[in-house]
Design an enzyme around this catalytic site. Sequence first.
Site, PDB file in Angstrom:
ATOM      1  CG  HIS A 179      -1.905   1.281   1.742  1.00 43.39           C
ATOM      2  ND1 HIS A 179      -3.217   1.002   1.172  1.00 43.39           N
ATOM      3  CD2 HIS A 179      -1.789   2.622   1.696  1.00 43.39           C
ATOM      4  CE1 HIS A 179      -3.496   2.166   1.755  1.00 43.39           C
ATOM      5  NE2 HIS A 179      -2.699   3.564   2.092  1.00 43.39           N
ATOM      6  CD  GLU A 180       1.249   3.725   3.696  1.00 47.89           C
ATOM      7  OE1 GLU A 180       2.376   4.675   3.221  1.00 47.89           O
ATOM      8  OE2 GLU A 180       0.385   3.329   4.568  1.00 47.89           O
TER       9      GLU A 180
ATOM     10  CG  HIS B  91       0.337   6.396  -0.488  1.00 49.47           C
ATOM     11  ND1 HIS B  91      -0.876   6.908  -1.272  1.00 49.47           N
ATOM     12  CD2 HIS B  91      -0.298   5.789   0.404  1.00 49.47           C
ATOM     13  CE1 HIS B  91      -1.525   6.467  -0.592  1.00 49.47           C
ATOM     14  NE2 HIS B  91      -1.273   5.325   0.235  1.00 49.47           N
TER      15      HIS B  91
ATOM     16  CG  HIS C 151       0.620   8.386  -7.030  1.00 46.79           C
ATOM     17  ND1 HIS C 151      -0.993   8.910  -6.459  1.00 46.79           N
ATOM     18  CD2 HIS C 151       0.373   9.292  -7.879  1.00 46.79           C
ATOM     19  CE1 HIS C 151      -1.506   9.973  -7.700  1.00 46.79           C
ATOM     20  NE2 HIS C 151      -0.585  10.349  -8.087  1.00 46.79           N
TER      21      HIS C 151
END
Length: 636
Positions: free
Chosen positions: A420-421, A424, A427
Amino acid sequence: MFCKLGTLFTYIMRKKTQLITTVMLFSTTIAVSQMKVREELPEKYKWDLSHLYATDDVWKTEKERLQQKMKEAASYKGKLTQSANVLLQALELNSSLIKDMARLSSYASMKADQDTRVTKYAGMNQELQQLFSEYGALTSYLEPELLTLKENQLSAFLAKEKALVTYKFYLTDLLRKRAHRGSEEVEKVLAYSSLMSGNAANIYSTFINAEFPYPEVDLNGERVKLNAANFALYRASEDRGVRSKAFATYFGKLNEFQRTFGAQLYGNINAALFATKARNYDSTLKMALDGGNIPTDVFHNLIKNVNGNLKTFHRYLNLRKRMMGVDTLHYYDLYAPLVAKVDLSYTVEEAEENILKSLKPLGTDYIEVSKKAFEERWIDMYPNEGKRSGAYSNGSGYDVHPYILMNYNGKYNDMSTLTHELGHTMHSYLTNKKQHYANSDYSIFVAEVASTLNEELLNDYMLKQIKDDETRLAILGNYLEGAKGTLFRQTQFAEFEYMIHDKVAKGEALTGEDFDTMYLALTKKYYGHDQNICVVDDNVKSEWSYIPHFYYNFYVYQYATSFTASTALSEKVLRGTDADRQKYLNFLASGSTKYPVDLLVDAGVDMNTSEPFDLTIAKINKVMAEMESILSRQGK
């Protein structure tokens, strides 16, 4: 870029906090009962902040340089609209200064998060807050002056000075919000107000992370200090008595400080209301969403759609009740493992391998950069005494690379949080590489798409490897846990947030007791308490008081909208064409070159329709149908 939120401090802090995932919002287990001190952890599992600044002294020298450099910004006062060239110079200087201040902020805040008990770094953060406020006041003339630009004048400037195209989106967006900007004097007051507006959040963070008197309790024959990390651990215990006792003890201690937490949250809402009135917005919701030009209907439709589909959530709760074999499901049962006998444990190295293999649909370049995060110490992996709880990715060090804070404890949820991180991080990395700093920010509205899509890819990969019914139930159950925590729970938080902001806007004074009453009633509605689907015990009334995102003002709804967007996009990445996958990668590198809803349309999903939500509900029901089929086959 110029500050879009009225104060530079608010803008830079949002650059960091927009990517936070905390234990308060997800069921990630983040600590063992006995934490190590930081010095005992191997270096390879600790982030290397020297990539930002070699030492604290180098950081201090850079801060002093910026204090002198920022004075140059005052020389452009009264000149911004004289010529295209002067405007470009001012924009470039401002962008450079903010970029460097964001880097200073990254270093100080992450140093503080390593051990929140170290006052030196808290002090450095306070120094920066003052610097941001000073700079905001120094440049308070900028936006009022820019707002005197006429559309035809801006068009002429853009035609004459081609390099201004970098700032076209910012300038046109600023003119769109002309009615919400004040005079130079008003802007100066608002800049100075940042010294006070963040006090409630700062006090809350310091209290809950460093000084809250966490209770001690006997669990499994062991005397345990039930801090936030251990609460996350023991609320997931297979022993129902341990879970019940952990909830009662932890929420009971929170309730002892009900008045303090209530005063803090009420103060934060009033700060938002002050900014709302000063900016001439109709509501704090409108102000929060207007930064990304997001229609308030997107927010309201989310709450409406979730409330209209609570039967799907209740189906999940009944499935959990069936799998746990309990006569009555209680709120304290919601974090227990669905499949108690399956030990889904993974070392960091195993997690890395699984994550990288799951990212194959995104291509070799994406995977190679992801490897760097593990190999070049972008990640602070394990919990240590005093470390900030939860997890986040910080991508505001534009010239370096993003960083990840984890509290890894070896469970499937930890592996899921790690990818999940990493979503980020990728991105931020791709945006920072492709876009000028002026366009490297991206809206919170799209921030969670990359992270939750990574989780979807991991789940898909793991299910392809696993045929065993019990393990498949565990993986499928993990997806449902994500849906519970991200779609339904976050929407419940969003609805609570709307309720409390609305009451304060109408002139009502709210206390901790008022927050308790509203939160408990809303939770009972969502979890079907009155239908005996899940019993919400009275102590749950205190849960609102340890959710930090209520201090971010209409942040949490975007977890839910991003979850629906990523569900739709993951189907295109996994089962679509190469063109579909390339559109998604282009989206990750787009930064703030368009409004977030438009960026998602380019990626292949339209949030102005109900399609993403409908697809998500359909997938949730499909997963539950497979799980129910397995259980029936097993005679359960």
